[in-house]
Write an enzyme that holds these catalytic residues in place. Sequence first.
Site, PDB file in Angstrom:
ATOM      1  N   ASP A 114       1.020 -12.209  10.657  1.00  0.00           N
ATOM      2  CA  ASP A 114       0.695 -11.427   9.463  1.00  0.00           C
ATOM      3  C   ASP A 114       1.915 -11.410   8.550  1.00  0.00           C
ATOM      4  O   ASP A 114       3.029 -11.134   9.019  1.00  0.00           O
ATOM      5  CB  ASP A 114       0.338  -9.988   9.922  1.00  0.00           C
ATOM      6  CG  ASP A 114      -0.026  -9.046   8.779  1.00  0.00           C
ATOM      7  OD1 ASP A 114       0.021  -9.469   7.606  1.00  0.00           O
ATOM      8  OD2 ASP A 114      -0.343  -7.885   9.064  1.00  0.00           O
ATOM      9  N   SER A 134      -3.281  -1.478   6.303  1.00  0.00           N
ATOM     10  CA  SER A 134      -2.886  -2.345   5.204  1.00  0.00           C
ATOM     11  C   SER A 134      -2.440  -1.517   3.986  1.00  0.00           C
ATOM     12  O   SER A 134      -1.527  -0.697   4.125  1.00  0.00           O
ATOM     13  CB  SER A 134      -4.045  -3.294   4.885  1.00  0.00           C
ATOM     14  OG  SER A 134      -3.624  -4.346   4.086  1.00  0.00           O
ATOM     15  N   HIS A 149      -3.712 -10.420  10.254  1.00  0.00           N
ATOM     16  CA  HIS A 149      -3.891  -9.251   9.409  1.00  0.00           C
ATOM     17  C   HIS A 149      -5.360  -8.818   9.329  1.00  0.00           C
ATOM     18  O   HIS A 149      -6.243  -9.658   9.206  1.00  0.00           O
ATOM     19  CB  HIS A 149      -3.373  -9.534   7.998  1.00  0.00           C
ATOM     20  CG  HIS A 149      -3.364  -8.315   7.131  1.00  0.00           C
ATOM     21  ND1 HIS A 149      -2.372  -7.365   7.229  1.00  0.00           N
ATOM     22  CD2 HIS A 149      -4.247  -7.856   6.208  1.00  0.00           C
ATOM     23  CE1 HIS A 149      -2.645  -6.386   6.364  1.00  0.00           C
ATOM     24  NE2 HIS A 149      -3.774  -6.650   5.736  1.00  0.00           N
TER      25      HIS A 149
END
Length: 403
Positions: A343, A189, A373
């Site tokens: 995501d 991320s 995600h």
Amino acid sequence: MGAKLLCLCLTSALVAYYIYTPVHEDFEEPWKVMLISAGFRAVGHLVSLTEIPGSIILISSLMLITAVEYVAPMSDENVTVTDTEFSNVAVRLYLPRKPSDGLRRAVVYFHGGGWCVGQAGMKSYDHLSRWTSNMLNAVVVSVNYRLAPKYHFPVQFEDVYSVTKFFLQSSVLSQYGVDPDRVCVAGDSAGGNLAAAVAQQLLQDAEVETKLKAQALLYPALQTLDLNLPSYRENENKPILSRLLMVRFWSEYFTSDSSLREAMASNSYVPVESSHLFQFVNWSNLLPEEVKKDHIYTSPTYGSSELAQKYPGFLDPRAAPLLASDAQLRGLPLTYILTCEHDVLRDDGVMYATRLRAAGVPVTHDNAKDAFHGVMMFASGPVELAIGHRLLNRYIEWLNENL
Ligand SMILES: *[C@@H]1O[C@H](CO)[C@@H](O)[C@H](O)[C@H]1NC(C)=O
Ligand SMILES: *[C@@H]1O[C@H](CO)[C@@H](O)[C@H](O)[C@H]1NC(C)=O
């Protein structure tokens, strides 16, 4: 204990309120996904309700999760774990105990959390680093870079960059018995964003002699210019990262000034003077047909140049690695990219894979069809998902074969 109890009560109430949200049919273990989704939707809800400058509620609720999840550094029979500092930045260091025939591999890891929250010492990250160290018999350096809203770009980037540069010195590598030809950066991320930015920056840094062997980018955030990509449109409200929360994280990386956040939410904040940058995120060219589906590409709408002058970070490849030119991508190391179908950040990763391949960089790209995600965070308790384990194993397997 008090904090844990409070958190439990809050969580139960929120779960009861949110639990009956249907989840996408692609997900296995739907009840667990519902549970996870409920908690994070509650946070998202708070975000949309509050207009408090500095995102106090958002940041505090996420910080509470981080604090509850914190574990002190603890060695086990396989790995020695210590908190220390590299180049004045806090790191958690994992050194394998198993004897090694020769020099070891190393992974410099950057945790996720939207540049605002997260900690190398969170249970899930501690588990990930420990597991990586144990499975690969590798040294793992997990970096506690400074966070927003207290610190904004480029502090986060500079912290991870100076740790990586410090670690890559031959005297430091030899102190830890690390093979200079087998070091990689990795992150998930916001941490994947930092890893990609560090790999790019190292190529241009004449002071660094040791080259990275690889970079592993797990559902990374890679660009700020277009927050209306097909993946943003399709997954606006999927667990655990809504579009609104991602907009909040991006804008918080640069400033707590709500005018940037509002401009980002409406996707019109890039000044016309920077229009040449749109070629690097032009999904009309960079996404394969099966990802584009029937989404219609429209030309960008421009914003005032005032925001870009005040917060030039959002046009800087150190914050948005997809904005690097083709020439800057050439020579990047072997790359692993994991994207998740459900995501908002999926198409950032897909476009980076396209651009890296075009620049001659060898790329392995996995798009996990049944994942959302942050799913690797759920490879360890309290809520474990089978898909989290599978993706973690796939990542470790790739590192084992390529590092
Ligand atoms: C240590 O490594 C062995 C072999 O990989 C594994 O079975 C064991 O669970 C590990 N111990 C811990 C505490 O993780
Ligand atoms: C994006 O690509 C399409 C198709 O090649 C092209 O028509 C469009 O002008 C491009 N837009 C930008 C902003 O580069």
